[in-house]
Design a protein around this motif. Structure first.
Motif, PDB file in Angstrom:
ATOM      1  N   MET A   1      28.497 -17.193  12.896  1.00  0.00           N
ATOM      2  CA  MET A   1      27.555 -18.130  13.462  1.00  0.00           C
ATOM      3  C   MET A   1      27.891 -19.532  12.970  1.00  0.00           C
ATOM      4  SD  MET A   1      24.904 -17.806  15.374  1.00  0.00           S
ATOM      5  CE  MET A   1      23.644 -18.826  15.972  1.00  0.00           C
ATOM      6  N   TYR A   2      27.630 -20.491  13.805  1.00  0.00           N
ATOM      7  CA  TYR A   2      27.880 -21.872  13.428  1.00  0.00           C
ATOM      8  C   TYR A   2      26.870 -22.332  12.397  1.00  0.00           C
ATOM      9  CZ  TYR A   2      31.253 -22.719  17.086  1.00  0.00           C
ATOM     10  OH  TYR A   2      32.370 -22.696  17.850  1.00  0.00           O
ATOM     11  N   THR A   3      27.282 -23.241  11.562  1.00  0.00           N
ATOM     12  CA  THR A   3      26.333 -23.809  10.619  1.00  0.00           C
ATOM     13  C   THR A   3      25.466 -24.826  11.358  1.00  0.00           C
ATOM     14  OG1 THR A   3      27.829 -25.577   9.978  1.00  0.00           O
ATOM     15  CG2 THR A   3      27.952 -23.538   8.710  1.00  0.00           C
ATOM     16  N   LEU A   4      24.314 -25.097  10.804  1.00  0.00           N
ATOM     17  CA  LEU A   4      23.380 -26.033  11.429  1.00  0.00           C
ATOM     18  C   LEU A   4      23.983 -27.435  11.504  1.00  0.00           C
ATOM     19  CD1 LEU A   4      20.564 -26.596  12.555  1.00  0.00           C
ATOM     20  CD2 LEU A   4      19.826 -27.042  10.219  1.00  0.00           C
ATOM     21  N   GLY A   5      24.684 -27.837  10.478  1.00  0.00           N
ATOM     22  CA  GLY A   5      25.303 -29.169  10.472  1.00  0.00           C
ATOM     23  C   GLY A   5      26.340 -29.336  11.560  1.00  0.00           C
ATOM     24  N   LEU A   6      27.142 -28.309  11.763  1.00  0.00           N
ATOM     25  CA  LEU A   6      28.171 -28.366  12.803  1.00  0.00           C
ATOM     26  C   LEU A   6      27.552 -28.465  14.189  1.00  0.00           C
ATOM     27  CD1 LEU A   6      31.254 -28.260  13.025  1.00  0.00           C
ATOM     28  CD2 LEU A   6      31.045 -25.800  13.312  1.00  0.00           C
ATOM     29  N   MET A   7      26.478 -27.720  14.416  1.00  0.00           N
ATOM     30  CA  MET A   7      25.802 -27.786  15.709  1.00  0.00           C
ATOM     31  C   MET A   7      25.135 -29.143  15.911  1.00  0.00           C
ATOM     32  SD  MET A   7      24.288 -23.986  16.207  1.00  0.00           S
ATOM     33  CE  MET A   7      23.818 -24.277  17.886  1.00  0.00           C
ATOM     34  N   LEU A   8      24.534 -29.697  14.859  1.00  0.00           N
ATOM     35  CA  LEU A   8      23.901 -31.009  14.981  1.00  0.00           C
ATOM     36  C   LEU A   8      24.924 -32.095  15.283  1.00  0.00           C
ATOM     37  CD1 LEU A   8      21.227 -30.983  12.136  1.00  0.00           C
ATOM     38  CD2 LEU A   8      20.839 -30.903  14.593  1.00  0.00           C
ATOM     39  N   VAL A   9      26.061 -32.040  14.622  1.00  0.00           N
ATOM     40  CA  VAL A   9      27.090 -33.054  14.839  1.00  0.00           C
ATOM     41  C   VAL A   9      27.619 -32.997  16.262  1.00  0.00           C
ATOM     42  CG1 VAL A   9      29.453 -33.673  14.198  1.00  0.00           C
ATOM     43  CG2 VAL A   9      27.768 -33.300  12.439  1.00  0.00           C
ATOM     44  N   THR A  10      27.858 -31.789  16.778  1.00  0.00           N
ATOM     45  CA  THR A  10      28.429 -31.683  18.107  1.00  0.00           C
ATOM     46  C   THR A  10      27.419 -31.954  19.210  1.00  0.00           C
ATOM     47  OG1 THR A  10      28.083 -29.291  18.061  1.00  0.00           O
ATOM     48  CG2 THR A  10      30.271 -30.096  17.453  1.00  0.00           C
ATOM     49  N   CYS A  11      26.141 -31.737  18.956  1.00  0.00           N
ATOM     50  CA  CYS A  11      25.131 -31.940  20.003  1.00  0.00           C
ATOM     51  C   CYS A  11      24.435 -33.287  19.900  1.00  0.00           C
ATOM     52  CB  CYS A  11      24.101 -30.825  19.949  1.00  0.00           C
ATOM     53  SG  CYS A  11      24.790 -29.221  20.396  1.00  0.00           S
ATOM     54  N   LEU A  12      24.724 -34.073  18.873  1.00  0.00           N
ATOM     55  CA  LEU A  12      24.030 -35.344  18.669  1.00  0.00           C
ATOM     56  C   LEU A  12      24.370 -36.364  19.747  1.00  0.00           C
ATOM     57  CD1 LEU A  12      22.216 -37.033  16.790  1.00  0.00           C
ATOM     58  CD2 LEU A  12      24.293 -37.786  15.650  1.00  0.00           C
ATOM     59  N   MET A  13      25.643 -36.557  20.017  1.00  0.00           N
ATOM     60  CA  MET A  13      26.048 -37.608  20.954  1.00  0.00           C
ATOM     61  C   MET A  13      25.560 -37.363  22.384  1.00  0.00           C
ATOM     62  SD  MET A  13      29.713 -39.495  21.387  1.00  0.00           S
ATOM     63  CE  MET A  13      30.228 -38.779  19.899  1.00  0.00           C
ATOM     64  N   PRO A  14      25.662 -36.143  22.933  1.00  0.00           N
ATOM     65  CA  PRO A  14      25.110 -35.946  24.282  1.00  0.00           C
ATOM     66  C   PRO A  14      23.602 -36.177  24.346  1.00  0.00           C
ATOM     67  CG  PRO A  14      26.607 -34.170  23.753  1.00  0.00           C
ATOM     68  CD  PRO A  14      26.416 -34.965  22.505  1.00  0.00           C
ATOM     69  N   CYS A  15      22.886 -35.773  23.308  1.00  0.00           N
ATOM     70  CA  CYS A  15      21.430 -35.995  23.304  1.00  0.00           C
ATOM     71  C   CYS A  15      21.093 -37.477  23.245  1.00  0.00           C
ATOM     72  CB  CYS A  15      20.797 -35.252  22.142  1.00  0.00           C
ATOM     73  SG  CYS A  15      20.918 -33.462  22.300  1.00  0.00           S
ATOM     74  N   VAL A  16      21.848 -38.235  22.478  1.00  0.00           N
ATOM     75  CA  VAL A  16      21.643 -39.680  22.433  1.00  0.00           C
ATOM     76  C   VAL A  16      21.944 -40.300  23.792  1.00  0.00           C
ATOM     77  CG1 VAL A  16      22.523 -41.822  21.411  1.00  0.00           C
ATOM     78  CG2 VAL A  16      22.012 -39.883  19.954  1.00  0.00           C
ATOM     79  N   GLY A  17      22.994 -39.831  24.461  1.00  0.00           N
ATOM     80  CA  GLY A  17      23.328 -40.332  25.796  1.00  0.00           C
ATOM     81  C   GLY A  17      22.216 -40.079  26.796  1.00  0.00           C
ATOM     82  N   ILE A  18      21.620 -38.898  26.733  1.00  0.00           N
ATOM     83  CA  ILE A  18      20.502 -38.583  27.623  1.00  0.00           C
ATOM     84  C   ILE A  18      19.320 -39.500  27.324  1.00  0.00           C
ATOM     85  CG2 ILE A  18      18.811 -36.804  28.241  1.00  0.00           C
ATOM     86  CD1 ILE A  18      21.046 -34.736  27.716  1.00  0.00           C
ATOM     87  N   GLY A  19      19.023 -39.705  26.043  1.00  0.00           N
ATOM     88  CA  GLY A  19      17.910 -40.577  25.656  1.00  0.00           C
ATOM     89  C   GLY A  19      18.114 -42.014  26.081  1.00  0.00           C
ATOM     90  N   ILE A  20      19.317 -42.527  25.881  1.00  0.00           N
ATOM     91  CA  ILE A  20      19.620 -43.898  26.293  1.00  0.00           C
ATOM     92  C   ILE A  20      19.564 -44.020  27.807  1.00  0.00           C
ATOM     93  CG2 ILE A  20      21.486 -45.601  26.419  1.00  0.00           C
ATOM     94  CD1 ILE A  20      22.199 -44.804  23.550  1.00  0.00           C
ATOM     95  N   GLY A  21      20.035 -42.994  28.519  1.00  0.00           N
ATOM     96  CA  GLY A  21      19.971 -43.007  29.973  1.00  0.00           C
ATOM     97  C   GLY A  21      18.547 -43.060  30.482  1.00  0.00           C
ATOM     98  N   ILE A  22      17.674 -42.250  29.896  1.00  0.00           N
ATOM     99  CA  ILE A  22      16.265 -42.263  30.294  1.00  0.00           C
ATOM    100  C   ILE A  22      15.637 -43.614  29.981  1.00  0.00           C
ATOM    101  CG2 ILE A  22      14.006 -41.254  29.761  1.00  0.00           C
ATOM    102  CD1 ILE A  22      15.516 -38.574  29.394  1.00  0.00           C
ATOM    103  N   PHE A  23      15.982 -44.201  28.840  1.00  0.00           N
ATOM    104  CA  PHE A  23      15.455 -45.521  28.467  1.00  0.00           C
ATOM    105  C   PHE A  23      15.862 -46.575  29.494  1.00  0.00           C
ATOM    106  CE2 PHE A  23      16.400 -49.591  26.397  1.00  0.00           C
ATOM    107  CZ  PHE A  23      15.126 -49.960  26.000  1.00  0.00           C
ATOM    108  N   PHE A  24      17.147 -46.602  29.865  1.00  0.00           N
ATOM    109  CA  PHE A  24      17.614 -47.608  30.818  1.00  0.00           C
ATOM    110  C   PHE A  24      17.063 -47.376  32.221  1.00  0.00           C
ATOM    111  CE2 PHE A  24      21.057 -48.834  27.820  1.00  0.00           C
ATOM    112  CZ  PHE A  24      20.800 -50.194  27.838  1.00  0.00           C
ATOM    113  N   MET A  25      16.870 -46.122  32.609  1.00  0.00           N
ATOM    114  CA  MET A  25      16.273 -45.869  33.921  1.00  0.00           C
ATOM    115  C   MET A  25      14.831 -46.372  33.964  1.00  0.00           C
ATOM    116  SD  MET A  25      17.725 -42.244  35.370  1.00  0.00           S
ATOM    117  CE  MET A  25      17.631 -41.284  33.888  1.00  0.00           C
ATOM    118  N   GLY A  26      14.088 -46.154  32.897  1.00  0.00           N
ATOM    119  CA  GLY A  26      12.719 -46.665  32.822  1.00  0.00           C
ATOM    120  C   GLY A  26      12.681 -48.178  32.802  1.00  0.00           C
ATOM    121  N   LYS A  27      13.583 -48.775  32.038  1.00  0.00           N
ATOM    122  CA  LYS A  27      13.665 -50.236  31.970  1.00  0.00           C
ATOM    123  C   LYS A  27      14.045 -50.814  33.331  1.00  0.00           C
ATOM    124  CE  LYS A  27      13.960 -53.210  28.475  1.00  0.00           C
ATOM    125  NZ  LYS A  27      12.782 -53.673  27.762  1.00  0.00           N
TER     126      LYS A  27
END
Length: 107
Positions: A1-27
């Motif tokens: 099984m993957y460690t929690l840190g490895l999963m957080l590192v690999t999934c952090l950037m796409p989640c930030v991209g989704i959040g920034i996208g939603i922010f700019f669409m609202g703006k």
């Protein structure tokens, strides 16, 4: 099984991209209602938001798929795959930033 840190590192950037996208669409939708002279138009901000959100969502889906497909590999191979995934995510992020800068120059 993957460690929690490895999963957080690999999934952090796409989640930030989704959040920034939603922010700019609202703006962008708010800016379309109240146009301000000299500022970036609402439709450009909305397009930027869509691009970032789509890139983030695709990146998240690919990341999860790659992590699930490599569960059976040895630990050092999984870490190598995670490093490769993060590297590809950085390349996609740089491509999105370049596309956004071109959109902003065209205003």
């Amino acid at each position: 099984m993957y460690t929690l840190g490895l999963m957080l590192v690999t999934c952090l950037m796409p989640c930030v991209g989704i959040g920034i996208g939603i922010f700019f669409m609202g703006k962008g939708s708010r800016r379309a209602k109240e146009p301000v002279s000299g500022a970036v138009s609402g439709d450009v901000l909305t397009r930027i938001g869509r691009l970032a959100a789509v890139a983030g969502a695709v990146g998240a889906a690919v990341t999860v798929a790659v992590l699930l497909l490599t569960l059976q590999l040895a630990r050092h191979w999984r870490v190598g795959v995670a490093v490769a995934v993060v590297t590809v995510q950085y390349v996609v992020t740089i491509a999105v930033v370049i596309a956004v800068s071109r959109m902003l120059r065209r205003k």
